[in-house]
Design an enzyme around this catalytic site. Sequence first.
Site, mmCIF file in Angstrom:
data_model
loop_
_atom_site.group_PDB
_atom_site.id
_atom_site.type_symbol
_atom_site.label_atom_id
_atom_site.label_comp_id
_atom_site.label_asym_id
_atom_site.label_seq_id
_atom_site.Cartn_x
_atom_site.Cartn_y
_atom_site.Cartn_z
ATOM 1 C CE LYS A 262 99.686 -40.883 13.020
ATOM 2 N NZ LYS A 262 100.988 -40.827 13.667
ATOM 3 C CD GLN B 98 103.469 -43.529 14.298
ATOM 4 O OE1 GLN B 98 102.838 -42.923 13.439
ATOM 5 N NE2 GLN B 98 103.192 -43.415 15.582
ATOM 6 C CG ASP C 22 103.969 -35.793 13.705
ATOM 7 O OD1 ASP C 22 102.727 -35.850 13.854
ATOM 8 O OD2 ASP C 22 104.699 -36.796 13.610
#
Length: 280
Positions: free
Chosen positions: A52, A96, A119
């Site tokens: 990422k 995460q 997200d």
Amino acid sequence: MPQIIDGKAISAQIKDELKEKVQRLKENGVHICLAVVQVGDDPASSVYVGNKKKACAYIGIESLSYELPAETTQEELLRLIGELNGRADVNGILVQLPLPAQIDEDAVIRAIDPKKDVDGFHPQSVGALCIGQPGFVSCTPAGIIQLLRRSGVEIAGKECVVIGRSNIVGKPMALLLLRENATVTVAHSKTRNLQEVTRRADILIVAVGKPRMITREYVKEGAVVIDVGVHRNENNKLCGDVDYEDVAPVCSAITPVPGGVGPMTIAMLMNNCVEAGSAR
Ligand code: NAP
């Protein structure tokens, strides 16, 4: 032979488009910044986080790294998120997952400001998707819509079957297909006569989490098959939820693993970051 839907090429195209957009935003004084939070040092999570950050660097998005020890308490993590929510220079916050057992993931997701929820996991983002309002969409299903569109697969009016109803893939996938005017069926572990259901699909999206479970008996001749699964087989090679060799000859288009859905997830995360930054 079927059309191979090339997620690597399509994701590279999207990243290049975003790079240009970010450059134009910079010329207008807008800088985009993503905060990436990792708790503990799970090796798989470290690989995802590294990828990422690499994508951010390529596109021109600044990334701030927060690598917290595995013993971090929920209170400490929530305090950091509160701080990042309040920072005007941070546009997106990514925590995460999975998180260590002492931390309640739902509480963490809910703590992220929905305007920075790149997200797309916050209940407000999911609710907005459900009622057709603007908001961030979970990256993997959003990437699948791009794969279909950019490969020339028409969605409107088609019979789509999604196998799997998880919050991050199956459910948002079904909602997105509905938004694209497909007729959508969601199958899961309690579905009866699964093969009968999946053989109705013009577009079959497989997010079942079982290596190579889907063989040609599940697929209608000429269907488009999208494989979300990622596993390591007995030879430590990547494979999907679909038995590719068995299914490819009967379908009209298919995504490979690797190189299908996987690369799209990060591309769509980058897209969400750029949207978060542009909306200021
Ligand atoms: P998950 O949370 O484990 O969900 C699996 C779903 O499949 C559940 O809804 C389950 O039904 C259903 N299911 C399980 N066995 C079944 C069976 N025999 N017949 C019919 N349905 C069955 O998985 P997920 O997070 O959605 O992920 C799915 C796969 O995609 C995994 O392989 C994961 O690694 C992969 N993935 C890839 C990406 C990417 O970027 N490429 C991103 C996310 C996930 P119930 O609800 O009834 O239990």
